[in-house]
Scaffold this motif. Structure first.
Motif, PDB file in Angstrom:
ATOM      1  N   ARG A 184       4.459   1.512  10.755  1.00 31.11           N
ATOM      2  CA  ARG A 184       4.945   1.555   9.383  1.00 31.11           C
ATOM      3  C   ARG A 184       6.370   2.065   9.364  1.00 31.11           C
ATOM      4  O   ARG A 184       6.651   3.143   9.862  1.00 31.11           O
ATOM      5  CB  ARG A 184       4.070   2.483   8.535  1.00 31.11           C
ATOM      6  CG  ARG A 184       4.416   2.442   7.056  1.00 31.11           C
ATOM      7  CD  ARG A 184       3.421   3.256   6.261  1.00 31.11           C
ATOM      8  NE  ARG A 184       3.641   4.665   6.412  1.00 31.11           N
ATOM      9  CZ  ARG A 184       4.393   5.399   5.593  1.00 31.11           C
ATOM     10  NH1 ARG A 184       5.011   4.835   4.588  1.00 31.11           N
ATOM     11  NH2 ARG A 184       4.531   6.694   5.771  1.00 31.11           N
ATOM     12  N   ARG A 187      10.265   5.064   4.903  1.00 30.57           N
ATOM     13  CA  ARG A 187      10.874   4.698   3.634  1.00 30.57           C
ATOM     14  C   ARG A 187      11.986   5.684   3.336  1.00 30.57           C
ATOM     15  O   ARG A 187      11.764   6.886   3.280  1.00 30.57           O
ATOM     16  CB  ARG A 187       9.830   4.712   2.522  1.00 30.57           C
ATOM     17  CG  ARG A 187       8.736   3.699   2.773  1.00 30.57           C
ATOM     18  CD  ARG A 187       7.843   3.573   1.580  1.00 30.57           C
ATOM     19  NE  ARG A 187       8.592   3.109   0.430  1.00 30.57           N
ATOM     20  CZ  ARG A 187       8.032   2.446  -0.587  1.00 30.57           C
ATOM     21  NH1 ARG A 187       6.771   2.163  -0.554  1.00 30.57           N
ATOM     22  NH2 ARG A 187       8.759   2.071  -1.606  1.00 30.57           N
ATOM     23  N   TYR A 345       3.302  -0.046  -0.276  1.00 29.69           N
ATOM     24  CA  TYR A 345       2.017   0.608  -0.477  1.00 29.69           C
ATOM     25  C   TYR A 345       0.987   0.111   0.534  1.00 29.69           C
ATOM     26  O   TYR A 345       0.141   0.889   1.000  1.00 29.69           O
ATOM     27  CB  TYR A 345       1.525   0.373  -1.898  1.00 29.69           C
ATOM     28  CG  TYR A 345       2.477   0.876  -2.953  1.00 29.69           C
ATOM     29  CD1 TYR A 345       3.029   2.150  -2.872  1.00 29.69           C
ATOM     30  CD2 TYR A 345       2.857   0.072  -4.025  1.00 29.69           C
ATOM     31  CE1 TYR A 345       3.909   2.616  -3.829  1.00 29.69           C
ATOM     32  CE2 TYR A 345       3.741   0.531  -4.987  1.00 29.69           C
ATOM     33  CZ  TYR A 345       4.271   1.796  -4.886  1.00 29.69           C
ATOM     34  OH  TYR A 345       5.151   2.243  -5.838  1.00 29.69           O
ATOM     35  N   ALA A 348       1.722   1.812   3.835  1.00 26.02           N
ATOM     36  CA  ALA A 348       1.385   3.232   3.746  1.00 26.02           C
ATOM     37  C   ALA A 348      -0.120   3.440   3.840  1.00 26.02           C
ATOM     38  O   ALA A 348      -0.603   4.340   4.540  1.00 26.02           O
ATOM     39  CB  ALA A 348       1.924   3.812   2.440  1.00 26.02           C
ATOM     40  N   SER A 351      -1.164   2.769   7.447  1.00 28.18           N
ATOM     41  CA  SER A 351      -0.723   3.860   8.310  1.00 28.18           C
ATOM     42  C   SER A 351      -1.595   5.088   8.108  1.00 28.18           C
ATOM     43  O   SER A 351      -1.957   5.775   9.064  1.00 28.18           O
ATOM     44  CB  SER A 351       0.743   4.195   8.017  1.00 28.18           C
ATOM     45  OG  SER A 351       1.142   5.350   8.720  1.00 28.18           O
ATOM     46  N   GLU A 464       1.423   7.424  -0.240  1.00 27.79           N
ATOM     47  CA  GLU A 464       2.623   7.538   0.586  1.00 27.79           C
ATOM     48  C   GLU A 464       2.818   8.960   1.095  1.00 27.79           C
ATOM     49  O   GLU A 464       3.177   9.164   2.258  1.00 27.79           O
ATOM     50  CB  GLU A 464       3.842   7.064  -0.208  1.00 27.79           C
ATOM     51  CG  GLU A 464       3.818   5.570  -0.473  1.00 27.79           C
ATOM     52  CD  GLU A 464       5.086   5.081  -1.131  1.00 27.79           C
ATOM     53  OE1 GLU A 464       5.763   4.215  -0.545  1.00 27.79           O
ATOM     54  OE2 GLU A 464       5.401   5.563  -2.237  1.00 27.79           O
ATOM     55  N   ALA A 467       0.210   9.530   3.798  1.00 24.89           N
ATOM     56  CA  ALA A 467       0.545   8.837   5.043  1.00 24.89           C
ATOM     57  C   ALA A 467       1.613   9.591   5.811  1.00 24.89           C
ATOM     58  O   ALA A 467       1.526   9.755   7.033  1.00 24.89           O
ATOM     59  CB  ALA A 467       1.021   7.418   4.738  1.00 24.89           C
ATOM     60  N   ALA A 468       2.626  10.073   5.107  1.00 25.21           N
ATOM     61  CA  ALA A 468       3.685  10.827   5.781  1.00 25.21           C
ATOM     62  C   ALA A 468       3.151  12.115   6.393  1.00 25.21           C
ATOM     63  O   ALA A 468       3.543  12.502   7.501  1.00 25.21           O
ATOM     64  CB  ALA A 468       4.807  11.127   4.788  1.00 25.21           C
TER      65      ALA A 468
END
Length: 746
Positions: A184, A187, A345, A348, A351, A464, A467-468
């Motif tokens: 991924r 962003r 999305y 995310a 991921s 998001e 995911a991060a």
């Protein structure tokens, strides 16, 4: 429970239509019109919790040519599309477990489908970058999975795509070719536009009769060649937050004349992306194809199916097939649903699923923590000792259990970190952790330097952010997601915690620690749909009946400024007002105006604010930071938030700061106050839902006053109005990955 009348037994409410996920869309300003014909903040209904963070609501005046009824017509069309999406989409993907061929270590059907989709997206990304050739045929595709690829290729080659593809459900998922999935991409924030770029956009906007105030946001959203892109495709104005289709249509007619028809391919492509962005504001990460087609039809697109297929073929959106129900016998057709989503999305969500599966399936650092497993957190400590991923649910009192786990792990010499939705003692927010502003920092590989990461308020994680976070948890570390499933969902798209629980991809512990006292009894009842009358000898819960909104505002000010501080010794600053929406005669705007006049009167010489004003600062969507105004100067508005100083640039004050004596439940979630006054005026009845009432009432630690003007709508909402579902893919993705891991040989 003390009450002035029997009818108002339990200060709770749940509306006939739960507050939309777009209520969580933070919009902190009144949305003054920059010019033109559009929607206006003044017309905002009281049942819309519209201002919880990003300032992006209706752009009041973004284009010329919209007639007086356009905004209302569009709002109705959007609501219809959203309702259909929620009816059809359900609360998450129902992925099948799949199965491998006997005697062979192969992937399950569901996992193979996911891998194949990743490969297709990788190819699309290359095509977008290189603009070369159509997608490869894919030798392992068959049936309607192959029809999908054929439709995409037909669009690319200029042939008319099959008009029936989306009218029928595709069959069995594809098997994965042997190719690695693309990671991924990170962003990043869009770079600030150049002065020349802004001037170029301003000139194009002027030609189309649009307000020049849109120049900077349009140049930022569209990038380096914004002016050229906007002149060639006026509907790209929809990329600017708040611009609506009728406004973009008016702008396009001014630039293109009679060539700007409803069937213009450029218009259709822009509408597909815009509709998916609007769905994201309501919490969806994707929508079913029939829902998108219906929405396109509502906006006058002549051939919605063809327009959607074209957007898929150009790589503007991604398409997915999700199995429905259990795997079927060989030779039978597997029911599926077709979902369409935006790339950001979608990636995310995938991921996040990969990261969660990685933590759950690769953990092998089993430890004996039995000696530390004592007290209320014993079960959670035992579960975390042997698993890399654990889910924990419970109310406010249950927060003591992950804290006990954290203390035990620290005593065992582990590096630990606690994440919360709002600033709290001993905890960092997810945003500060990800940015490096707080927390343990990162190691040489860019991973968090932790052995155990505990996330409180997990229902507030959007896809998001989650995911991060998960991407940054190193292999071998433990991740505990803890939260109360009954509260309002995240401000951003996704329903991460609910999807993790539904997928059953890890151990789940349900706390048996009840919330104490009359407040705990009241809130617990709301959580199961019951509005119980509780015994409150110390007036922990007080119902204040009112006849109209004017009386509601008056009684609210009286409670905050006089009654609660006098009766309970709670300072005025420790009393928080919560109401369903920002608009209306007893929304946050009206309440804050009355409370300011009583508690901190002043001329509002700093953009409507004075030193000492209690405010909410929204630095990013989904974040609501309580603060106090200190001063203002040429730099901007100076705020103090729990000792931390922040300067909000003057051009951002209007969109990112509002008064904070009264807030919405979405802004209040994750925090608690000694006393809470919940205001329920009669015109807010339709904005109530079980999760709204549960969240609002649960913010009180010692005392809850309910200014009650909704009569029987309150118990009816608690009993009958459930949260609106969000269409997401995470549950299906996780189930597929779990099934794939189980199919692998030992």
């Amino acid at each position: 429970m003390s009450t002035d009348r029997e009818a108002a037994q339990a200060a709770e409410a749940a509306p006939p239509s739960a507050p939309d996920p777009d209520e969580a869309q933070p919009r902190v300003a009144e949305d003054p019109a920059p010019g033109g014909a559009g929607t206006t903040g003044a017309a905002e209904p009281p049942d819309a919790e519209d201002g919880d963070g990003d300032g992006s609501g209706a752009a009041d005046g973004t284009a010329v040519g919209a007639d007086s009824d356009a905004a209302e017509a569009e709002a109705e069309a959007e609501e219809g599309a959203a309702e259909e999406a929620e009816a059809e989409g359900g609360a998450g993907a129902q992925g099948g477990d799949g199965g491998g061929e006997a005697g062979k270590p192969v992937l399950s059907e569901a996992a193979a489908e996911l891998a194949a989709q990743k490969v297709e997206r990788e190819r699309i990304a290359r095509r977008k970058a290189e603009r070369q050739g159509p997608v490869d045929a894919g030798a392992k595709l068959s049936g309607k999975a192959a029809d999908l690829l054929a439709a995409v290729r037909a669009v690319e080659s200029g042939e008319k795509p099959s008009p029936v593809y989306f009218d029928e459900a595709p069959v069995a998922p594809r098997r994965a070719p042997e190719a690695p999935a693309a990671p991924r991409p990170a962003r990043t924030a869009a770079p600030a536009p150049t002065a020349a770029g802004v001037e170029g956009v301003r000139a194009v906007l002027a030609r189309g009769g649009a307000p020049e105030a849109l120049a900077v946001p349009a140049a930022t959203a569209l990038g380096e060649d914004a002016a050229e892109r906007l002149a060639e495709d006026p509907w790209q104005l929809l990329a600017v937050a708040g611009v609506r289709p009728t406004q973009a249509d008016g702008f396009a007619r001014a630039l293109l004349g009679q060539d700007a028809g409803p069937g213009d391919e450029r218009r259709s492509a822009a509408l597909v992306g815009w509709l998916l962005e609007q769905a994201a504001l309501k919490g969806h990460t994707s929508l079913e194809a029939p829902t998108l087609e219906a929405a396109l039809a509502q906006y006058g697109v002549p051939d919605p199916a063809e327009s959607l297929e074209q957007a898929i073929g150009e790589g503007a959106v991604l398409v997915f097939q999700e199995p429905l129900g259990p795997p079927v016998a060989e030779g039978e057709e597997q029911p599926v649903r077709v979902l369409v989503g935006l790339e950001g999305y979608a990636l995310a969500e995938e991921s996040l699923a990969d990261g969660l599966a990685r933590l759950a399936n690769t953990f092998n650092d089993l430890a004996d923590w039995e000696k530390a497993a004592t007290g209320p957190g014993a079960e959670l400590i035992r579960a975390a000792s042997g698993h890399g991923l654990v889910a924990h649910t419970g109310g406010e009192a249950a927060r003591a259990e992950p804290l006990a786990l954290l203390a035990a792990a620290r005593d065992l010499g582990l590096r630990v970190c606690l994440v919360a939705h709002t600033p709290a003692h001993g905890a960092v927010t997810a945003w500060d952790l990800l940015s490096g502003a707080a927390g343990p920092g990162r190691d040489a590989d860019g991973q968090f330097a932790v052995d155990l990461l505990v996330v409180l308020d997990a229902p507030q994680l959007d896809v998001e952010t989650a995911a991060a976070l998960v991407e940054s948890v190193p292999d071998g570390a433990r991740l505990v997601l803890s939260g109360d499933p009954g509260v309002l969902g995240s401000a951003g798209p996704g329903r991460v915690f609910a999807d993790v629980l539904a997928a059953r991809a890890c151990p789940q512990l349900v706390s048996r620690t009840p919330d104490p006292g009359p407040l705990g009894e009241l809130v617990s009842g709301v959580g199961v749909g019951e509005l119980n009358q509780v015994d409150a000898p110390a007036k922990e819960v007080v119902i204040v009946p009112v006849r109209d909104a004017g009386e509601a505002v008056h009684r609210c000010v009286q409670l905050v400024a006089e009654s609660v501080p006098r009766a309970f010794g709670i300072p005025v600053d420790a009393v928080q007002v919560i109401t369903p929406g920002h608009g209306g005669s007893a929304g946050t705007r009206a309440l804050n105006a009355a409370l300011k006049e009583r508690l901190n009167p002043g001329p509002g010489r700093f953009g409507g604010f004075d030193p000492g004003d209690r405010v909410v600062h929204v630095p990013a969507p989904g974040r609501a930071v309580p603060a106090r105004v200190v001063s203002a100067d040429a730099q901007g508005l100076h705020l103090d938030s729990a000792g931390a100083r922040t300067v909000v640039p003057k051009e951002q004050v209007e969109s990112r700061v509002r008064h904070g004596w009264a807030v919405t439940a979405h802004q209040a979630v994750g925090a608690r106050w000694p006393a809470v006054v919940v205001v329920l005026p009669g015109d807010a009845a339709q904005a109530l839902s079980r999760d709204w009432v549960y969240t609002a009432f649960g913010r009180a630690e010692r005392h809850l006053s309910v200014v009650h003007g909704v009569d029987q709508a309150l118990p009816r909402a608690v009993a009958e109005v459930l949260p609106k579902p969000r269409t997401t893919r995470l549950t299906g993705l996780l189930r597929a990955l779990v099934a794939a891991a189980q199919d692998q040989p030992e």
